[in-house]
Each structure stands twice: as C-alpha cells, then as structure tokens.
Motif scaffolding. Structure first.
Motif, short mmCIF file in Angstrom:
data_model
loop_
_atom_site.label_atom_id
_atom_site.label_comp_id
_atom_site.label_asym_id
_atom_site.label_seq_id
_atom_site.Cartn_x
_atom_site.Cartn_y
_atom_site.Cartn_z
N ASP A 180 0.94 -1.14 0.07
CA ASP A 180 0.00 -0.13 -0.06
C ASP A 180 0.98 1.27 -0.17
O ASP A 180 1.98 1.09 0.56
CB ASP A 180 -0.96 -0.05 1.16
CG ASP A 180 -2.01 1.11 1.23
OD1 ASP A 180 -2.55 1.44 0.01
OD2 ASP A 180 -2.10 1.74 2.19
N GLY A 181 0.16 2.20 -0.63
CA GLY A 181 1.24 3.61 -0.77
C GLY A 181 1.46 3.76 -2.12
O GLY A 181 1.14 3.38 -2.99
N PRO A 182 2.52 4.98 -2.49
CA PRO A 182 2.78 5.41 -3.61
C PRO A 182 3.51 4.27 -4.60
O PRO A 182 4.18 3.37 -3.62
CB PRO A 182 3.82 6.51 -3.44
CG PRO A 182 3.30 7.01 -1.93
CD PRO A 182 2.79 5.85 -1.32
N PRO A 183 3.25 4.00 -5.59
CA PRO A 183 3.85 2.73 -6.44
C PRO A 183 5.33 2.95 -6.72
O PRO A 183 6.02 4.13 -6.81
CB PRO A 183 3.25 2.70 -7.95
CG PRO A 183 2.96 4.51 -8.10
CD PRO A 183 2.46 4.92 -6.69
N LEU A 184 6.15 1.82 -6.38
CA LEU A 184 7.58 1.65 -6.69
C LEU A 184 7.48 0.34 -7.97
O LEU A 184 7.53 -0.61 -7.45
CB LEU A 184 8.33 1.43 -5.27
CG LEU A 184 9.81 1.23 -5.47
CD1 LEU A 184 10.46 2.47 -6.12
CD2 LEU A 184 10.23 0.66 -4.09
N LEU A 185 7.99 0.66 -8.98
CA LEU A 185 8.44 -0.31 -9.82
C LEU A 185 9.55 -1.10 -9.62
O LEU A 185 10.57 -0.31 -9.83
CB LEU A 185 8.25 0.25 -11.38
CG LEU A 185 8.65 -0.64 -12.39
CD1 LEU A 185 7.72 -1.91 -12.51
CD2 LEU A 185 8.32 0.27 -13.76
N CYS A 186 9.51 -2.47 -9.45
CA CYS A 186 10.86 -3.03 -8.89
C CYS A 186 11.44 -3.96 -10.18
O CYS A 186 10.62 -5.01 -10.21
CB CYS A 186 10.75 -3.64 -7.55
SG CYS A 186 9.93 -2.74 -6.23
N LEU A 187 12.55 -3.66 -10.70
CA LEU A 187 12.95 -4.55 -11.63
C LEU A 187 13.93 -5.73 -10.97
O LEU A 187 14.99 -5.50 -10.36
CB LEU A 187 13.75 -3.90 -12.64
CG LEU A 187 13.10 -2.82 -13.18
CD1 LEU A 187 14.01 -1.92 -14.09
CD2 LEU A 187 11.60 -3.22 -13.99
N HIS B 74 1.17 0.96 -19.55
CA HIS B 74 -0.05 0.23 -19.14
C HIS B 74 -0.72 0.48 -17.74
O HIS B 74 -1.83 0.70 -17.43
CB HIS B 74 0.52 -1.35 -18.72
CG HIS B 74 -0.66 -2.34 -18.50
ND1 HIS B 74 -1.64 -2.76 -19.15
CD2 HIS B 74 -0.74 -2.80 -17.20
CE1 HIS B 74 -2.56 -3.42 -18.24
NE2 HIS B 74 -1.92 -3.60 -17.15
N LEU B 75 0.28 0.96 -16.74
CA LEU B 75 -0.08 1.44 -15.48
C LEU B 75 -0.63 2.76 -15.41
O LEU B 75 -1.02 3.31 -14.56
CB LEU B 75 1.17 1.24 -14.60
CG LEU B 75 1.77 -0.20 -14.15
CD1 LEU B 75 3.20 -0.11 -13.55
CD2 LEU B 75 0.94 -0.89 -13.57
N GLY B 76 -0.37 3.66 -16.66
CA GLY B 76 -0.73 4.93 -16.56
C GLY B 76 -0.23 5.91 -15.94
O GLY B 76 -0.60 6.72 -15.37
N LEU B 77 1.15 5.66 -15.58
CA LEU B 77 2.00 6.60 -14.72
C LEU B 77 2.93 7.46 -15.66
O LEU B 77 3.41 6.96 -16.62
CB LEU B 77 3.15 5.57 -13.93
CG LEU B 77 2.65 4.92 -12.82
CD1 LEU B 77 3.49 3.83 -12.37
CD2 LEU B 77 1.60 5.44 -11.84
N ASP B 78 2.57 8.63 -15.33
CA ASP B 78 3.41 9.60 -16.01
C ASP B 78 4.87 9.54 -15.72
O ASP B 78 5.71 9.61 -16.78
CB ASP B 78 3.02 11.04 -15.85
CG ASP B 78 3.51 12.33 -16.55
OD1 ASP B 78 3.63 12.11 -17.66
OD2 ASP B 78 4.21 13.06 -15.73
N ARG B 79 5.17 9.20 -14.55
CA ARG B 79 6.59 9.22 -14.10
C ARG B 79 6.78 8.04 -13.04
O ARG B 79 5.49 7.81 -12.18
CB ARG B 79 7.21 10.57 -13.57
CG ARG B 79 7.41 11.54 -14.86
CD ARG B 79 8.26 12.66 -14.31
NE ARG B 79 8.06 13.29 -13.13
CZ ARG B 79 8.83 14.26 -12.59
NH1 ARG B 79 9.90 14.72 -13.09
NH2 ARG B 79 8.74 14.98 -11.39
N VAL B 80 7.78 7.53 -13.04
CA VAL B 80 7.97 6.27 -12.05
C VAL B 80 8.93 6.59 -11.08
O VAL B 80 10.10 7.08 -11.52
CB VAL B 80 8.18 4.97 -12.81
CG1 VAL B 80 6.70 4.34 -13.59
CG2 VAL B 80 9.11 4.95 -13.62
#
Length: 284
Positions: free
Chosen positions: A19-26, A84-90
């Motif tokens: 939960d919380g702001p998204p963090l894209l983890c590779l 796909h996630l609709g995020l302007d910036r990650v």
C-alpha cells in the motif's frame, strides 16, 4: 497476478503488493522471477510494490525471439509496463542485474523517471567493474565455517563459460552472497533454481556492448534523485565498486548497509526499509 502486452505482442506478468505510492521493482538474476524479492523486507508497508517477471521468467510468456532477452532490449518492456500502469513518471528500483536495466531505462527515458533506486546493482550495462576489491571481501569472512567450500565454488563460478555450467556450484557458493547464512538465507538460495530461467540468464548480456561514454554522459545529466545502496560484504558489487560508480550520477545518495550481502532486505530488513523509505519520502 496481472498481465499486459508488450511492444512485440509478448504477454508479460506482474503483481502488486502493499500500500502507498507505487514503486516499480526490476528483478535481477539475471533471469530470476520477481518472487525472490518478497516484500523487500517490509517495504510494502509503505509502498505499493510493482513486481514484473522479466519476459521468459515466472508467469511471463516466452517471446518468439530470444534476442529480446538482452538487457538493452528489455528497456522497451519497462516502458510498456509504465504505459500500461498509466503512470506519467515512475519511482524505479532495480536489484542486481535489474539495476543494469534500470540504468539503461533512466538513460533512455529520463523524462519518465521520478527517482532511481539501485540496490546492489550490476554495473555491466555501463561498462564499469562490479568486483573492485572482491578478494579482500572474501578473505575477511575466512572464519565462517562454510568459507572453504564457498571459495572453491566461487572459483568454478567465475571461470564457467555459461550460467548452465556454473549452476552445479551455485548453492555451495551462495553463503558468500548473504550477510548471514541462516535458515532464511538458505531457503532463499535454495529457491533460486526453480525461479531462474537459464535462457534469460544466458541471453541477458549476450552480444551487448555498451556505449559507455554516451551512457555515462546521459546518467550524469540525469537530474533525478538516485539512491545507490551497497552491501558491506557483497561481492557483486563490492562496496568499493559502488563508491566508484557513484560518480556516474548527478544527484546520488550512496548508502552501504553494514553486514549486508547481495540481498540486504534479508540481512537486516529494518535497516534496509529505513534507508529506502527515508529516501523515497524525501523524494516525495
């Protein structure tokens, strides 16, 4: 598990956790399904972790062209997931070989990046060594009961011609990759073969030659907050290699986690989470 279609029609999988702001983890490996990241030591209590399986690993489909496993070509999958996630910036995190991919994404799409977090990353994508002072790091752990067997396995690993050739020695070598060789570390290491797709491992850097000068120029011009977290006893990268690489970035925070190896969220979850959440909160 959720799915999206990448640029070439390959169906790729990801899951969200927390939960919380998204963090894209590779994830790294290379070629290891994102399952090994777990919840990053409890970071999911503060962030929504987006955990993609690299094409050909985990629940993601095998592409028609294995050349698309190469690290520079995987940048297009990261961008397809962002769309796909609709995020302007990650806010982007890369671990190990996933750190190489994260750096390439940052160089290619600086306008789509909010922050960059590199956890014990490989610097292969930018043409820098990751093993500066590695013999001293290994020697410093000579009192450990597993040391002799792990060192012998390390020799086989570093002289192997392929990931498949190195695979029989991986488990004996693994204690060197953890700050504590306890039950949690043993279970984490034992899960590796089932989570790893060797074709992805083999192709990840195959045929890739970095334009090191151009990549370093682009990363140096990247005015985005960057966290570079190394483990004190990690081999790839060593803390020394991470310190040398910090000069790549214009706005970098270098953190060396005491007593940690390649998977610092396992060695000390509280310390790891505190550093990452402190950095991400400051980024806003």
């Amino acid at each position: 598990m959720e799915f999206f279609t990448s640029y070439d029609g390959t169906t790729l999988a990801f899951r969200t956790l927390g939960d919380g702001p998204p963090l894209l983890c590779l994830p790294g490996g290379p070629g290891r399904a994102a399952e090994y990241l777990g919840d990053l030591g409890g970071l999911s209590a503060h962030r929504t972790l987006i955990l993609p399986d690299t094409r050909g690993t985990g629940a993601s489909a095998i592409p028609a062209d294995p050349a698309t496993y190469r690290v520079d070509r995987l940048v297009a999958d990261v961008e397809a997931l962002r769309r796909h996630l609709g995020l302007d910036r990650v806010d982007l995190l890369g671990h190990s070989a996933g750190g190489s991919l994260a750096m390439l994404y940052a160089a290619a799409h600086p306008d789509r990046l909010n922050s960059l977090t590199l956890v014990t990353p490989s610097f292969a994508a930018v043409g820098l060594p990751s093993d500066t002072g590695v013999d001293e790091v290994i020697a410093a752990r000579a009192a450990e009961p597993w040391h002799a067997g792990a060192v012998a396995a390390h020799r086989h690993m570093t002289t192997a011609n392929s990931f498949a050739e190195a695979a029989p020695y991986r488990l004996a070598f693994e204690p060197l990759m953890y700050g504590r060789w306890d039950d949690a570390a043993r279970a984490h290491a034992a899960a590796d073969p089932a989570q790893r797709a060797l074709p992805v491992s083999e192709h990840y850097y195959q045929g890739y030659t970095p334009d090191a000068g151009e990549l370093r120029r682009r990363l140096g011009a990247l005015h985005r907050p960057t966290l570079l977290l190394a483990g004190e006893v990690d081999l790839w990268p060593t803390a020394g290699a991470a310190a040398d690489a910090a000069s790549l970035f214009a706005e970098v925070t270098l953190a060396v986690q005491p007593g940690a190896g390649h998977y610092p969220w396992l060695d000390d979850p509280q310390a790891f989470t505190a550093v990452l959440e402190g950095f991400l909160s400051a980024v806003g």
